[in-house]
Design a protein around this motif. Sequence first.
Motif, PDB file in Angstrom:
ATOM      1  N   THR A  34      -8.121   5.353  -3.046  1.00 45.46           N
ATOM      2  CA  THR A  34      -7.867   4.066  -1.756  1.00 45.46           C
ATOM      3  C   THR A  34      -8.786   4.047  -0.634  1.00 45.46           C
TER       4      THR A  34
ATOM      5  N   TYR B 172      -2.759  14.153  -3.284  1.00 44.27           N
ATOM      6  CA  TYR B 172      -3.107  13.391  -1.800  1.00 44.27           C
ATOM      7  C   TYR B 172      -4.436  13.266  -1.793  1.00 44.27           C
TER       8      TYR B 172
ATOM      9  N   HIS C  81       1.534   7.635   4.746  1.00 49.25           N
ATOM     10  CA  HIS C  81       2.243   6.778   4.088  1.00 49.25           C
ATOM     11  C   HIS C  81       3.365   7.319   3.363  1.00 49.25           C
TER      12      HIS C  81
ATOM     13  N   LEU D 159      -8.840   5.938   1.678  1.00 50.94           N
ATOM     14  CA  LEU D 159      -8.097   6.349   3.110  1.00 50.94           C
ATOM     15  C   LEU D 159      -8.389   7.977   3.386  1.00 50.94           C
ATOM     16  N   ALA D 160      -8.146   8.440   4.408  1.00 54.84           N
ATOM     17  CA  ALA D 160      -8.135   9.937   4.707  1.00 54.84           C
ATOM     18  C   ALA D 160      -7.015  10.425   4.311  1.00 54.84           C
TER      19      ALA D 160
ATOM     20  N   ALA E  40      -6.405   9.527  -1.607  1.00 52.55           N
ATOM     21  CA  ALA E  40      -7.320   9.229  -0.642  1.00 52.55           C
ATOM     22  C   ALA E  40      -8.547   8.837  -1.275  1.00 52.55           C
TER      23      ALA E  40
ATOM     24  N   ASP F  30      -3.787   9.795   6.381  1.00 50.07           N
ATOM     25  CA  ASP F  30      -3.451   8.688   6.253  1.00 50.07           C
ATOM     26  C   ASP F  30      -2.435   8.681   4.934  1.00 50.07           C
ATOM     27  N   VAL F  31      -2.862   9.201   3.864  1.00 46.69           N
ATOM     28  CA  VAL F  31      -2.039   9.245   2.646  1.00 46.69           C
ATOM     29  C   VAL F  31      -0.636   9.875   2.942  1.00 46.69           C
TER      30      VAL F  31
ATOM     31  N   ILE G 176       0.928   4.134  -2.972  1.00 50.54           N
ATOM     32  CA  ILE G 176       0.480   5.527  -2.737  1.00 50.54           C
ATOM     33  C   ILE G 176       1.668   6.500  -3.248  1.00 50.54           C
TER      34      ILE G 176
ATOM     35  N   LEU H 122       0.732  -1.276   0.002  1.00 45.17           N
ATOM     36  CA  LEU H 122       0.036  -0.187   0.019  1.00 45.17           C
ATOM     37  C   LEU H 122       0.787   1.367   0.146  1.00 45.17           C
ATOM     38  N   GLN H 123       1.983   1.186   0.862  1.00 48.04           N
ATOM     39  CA  GLN H 123       2.929   2.226   0.849  1.00 48.04           C
ATOM     40  C   GLN H 123       3.524   2.705  -0.379  1.00 48.04           C
TER      41      GLN H 123
END
Length: 78
Positions: A45, A38, A55, A47-48, A42, A51-52, A27, A23-24
């Motif tokens: 994915t 970003y 990562h 994600l917030a 987000a 969180d992006v 991203i 995932l990292q």
Amino acid sequence: MTHDPDPVTLKRIERAVRKLPRLQREIFLAARLDDMSYVEIAERTGLAVRDVERHIAKALTSIDRRLNKPPRRWWRIW
């Protein structure tokens, strides 16, 4: 004027990116290669944005550590 890295450095960067968790890595590559924001990452994915950001920061730290640590010597065990 941009400076292209030499082939050895480029291989080291590629290796460091390949070693990132999936995932990292995805991203990081979306941000750097696909030029996605970003917010776009987000949304893609689920994600917030924060969180992006985390990562990306972890990926950059991991890549930096791999590029700047001295090469391992197989004969040094300690």
